[in-house]
Design a protein around this motif. Structure first.
Motif, PDB file in Angstrom:
ATOM      1  N   ASP A   1       3.351  -5.868   3.478  1.00 33.79           N
ATOM      2  CA  ASP A   1       2.831  -6.763   4.383  1.00 33.79           C
ATOM      3  C   ASP A   1       2.891  -6.221   5.896  1.00 33.79           C
ATOM      4  N   GLY A   2       2.170  -5.014   6.078  1.00 38.37           N
ATOM      5  CA  GLY A   2       2.140  -4.552   7.469  1.00 38.37           C
ATOM      6  C   GLY A   2       3.259  -3.812   8.006  1.00 38.37           C
TER       7      GLY A   2
ATOM      8  N   TRP B   1       3.684   0.827   2.694  1.00 40.74           N
ATOM      9  CA  TRP B   1       3.398  -0.455   3.532  1.00 40.74           C
ATOM     10  C   TRP B   1       3.503  -1.853   2.556  1.00 40.74           C
TER      11      TRP B   1
ATOM     12  N   GLU C   1       0.972  -0.917   0.082  1.00 40.65           N
ATOM     13  CA  GLU C   1      -0.027  -0.107  -0.007  1.00 40.65           C
ATOM     14  C   GLU C   1       0.768   1.218  -0.054  1.00 40.65           C
TER      15      GLU C   1
ATOM     16  N   GLU D   1       5.805  -0.698   7.621  1.00 45.56           N
ATOM     17  CA  GLU D   1       6.245   0.674   6.966  1.00 45.56           C
ATOM     18  C   GLU D   1       7.667   0.829   6.457  1.00 45.56           C
TER      19      GLU D   1
ATOM     20  N   LYS E   1      -3.214   0.401  -3.928  1.00 44.64           N
ATOM     21  CA  LYS E   1      -3.335  -0.882  -3.119  1.00 44.64           C
ATOM     22  C   LYS E   1      -2.992  -1.913  -4.255  1.00 44.64           C
TER      23      LYS E   1
END
Ligand code: ADP
Ligand code: ADP
Length: 232
Positions: free
Chosen positions: A65-66, A63, A3, A68, A27
């Motif tokens: 896979d979660g 981002w 993202e 940053e 996304k």
């Protein structure tokens, strides 16, 4: 999932500021083949290089896979980057190294045991159909073969994302199709997320699930390829 949130990138300083990206939101789902299309100078290359932080965004968040990415320290960023493969228009192979050594290169960087390197390179040579060319040098290969080496090298660290920067733009149409077919094959086999930038509509139409159209540093349209390009 990848993202991008409000990514901006401005080159230069003081009075010479030149905005390359302005407020990019994207996304990309796991396993998708996502295309970014736009004219030369639109910001495609800057955008794709912001994903692995080859370019650091001026503002915004990346981002993966979660995680940053812009917040990671150098060591963690390097580790994360190994899971993001990249291939290039002009292949970026080491000209004084053989096909075998080009593919082994990322593994040597992290001091992989020789036995494992041998096994992995053999597997990758088979995957890209270059078993017979392991001891050749890049100058002895056709363009399509060079890109196959680039693809094999990019897969050596078992990435979960592959970034393709105009990967077929230097190839003739027939070779382009065979490389695109290989990318689809890899996408399906490894559920690898592929993000590709191109100025060629047919590349997007032949393999992408989704597309974003970039113009002057902003995304002007995005969605399923069939919705974006086949409107009445
Ligand atoms: P594309 O890949 O779509 O051709 P780029 O991302 O390469 O577009 O370039 C977007 C804009 O940013 C262009 O105006 C380009 O001149 C500028 N640009 C790209 N890289 C740099 C850089 N390293 N320094 C200054 N300006 C740059
Ligand atoms: P393509 O038709 O796929 O573009 P080429 O005609 O360039 O391929 O090459 C065909 C074969 O010749 C390939 O197996 C390649 O490895 C070999 N080859 C191409 N260029 C050279 C070279 N300069 N020296 C040795 N072998 C070459």
């Amino acid at each position: 999932m990848i993202e991008l949130k409000s990514i901006t990138k401005t080159y230069g300083k003081g009075k010479n500021l030149s905005p390359a990206l302005s407020g990019i939101d994207l996304k990309i789902e796991k396993g998708e083949i996502f295309g970014v299309i736009g004219h030369s100078g639109a910001g495609k290359s800057t955008l794709i290089r912001c994903i692995n932080l080859l370019e650091r965004p001026t503002s915004g968040e990346v981002w993966i896979d979660g995680v940053e990415m812009t917040k990671l320290n150098k060591a963690r960023l390097q580790a994360r980057r190994r899971k993001i493969g990249m291939i290039f228009q002009h292949f970026n192979l080491l000209s004084s190294a053989t096909v075998y050594e080009n593919i082994a290169f990322p593994l040597r960087l992290v001091k992989t045991p020789e036995r494992k390197i041998k096994e992995k390179v053999k597997e990758l040579l088979a995957l890209v159909g270059l078993e017979q060319h392991a001891s050749k040098y890049p100058a002895q290969l056709s363009g399509g073969q060079k890109q196959r080496v680039g693809i094999a090298r990019s897969l050596a660290s078992d990435p979960d994302v592959l970034l393709c920067d105009e990967a077929t733009s230097a190839l003739d149409p027939q070779t382009t199709n065979s490389i695109l077919k290989l990318l689809v094959d890899i996408n399906e086999r490894f559920n690898l997320t592929i993000i590709l930038i191109t100025h060629e509509m047919h590349v997007i139409q032949s393999i992408c699930d989704k597309v974003a159209v970039i113009h002057r540093g902003g995304i002007v349209e995005q969605g399923a390829v069939t919705n974006v390009f086949l409107k009445p």
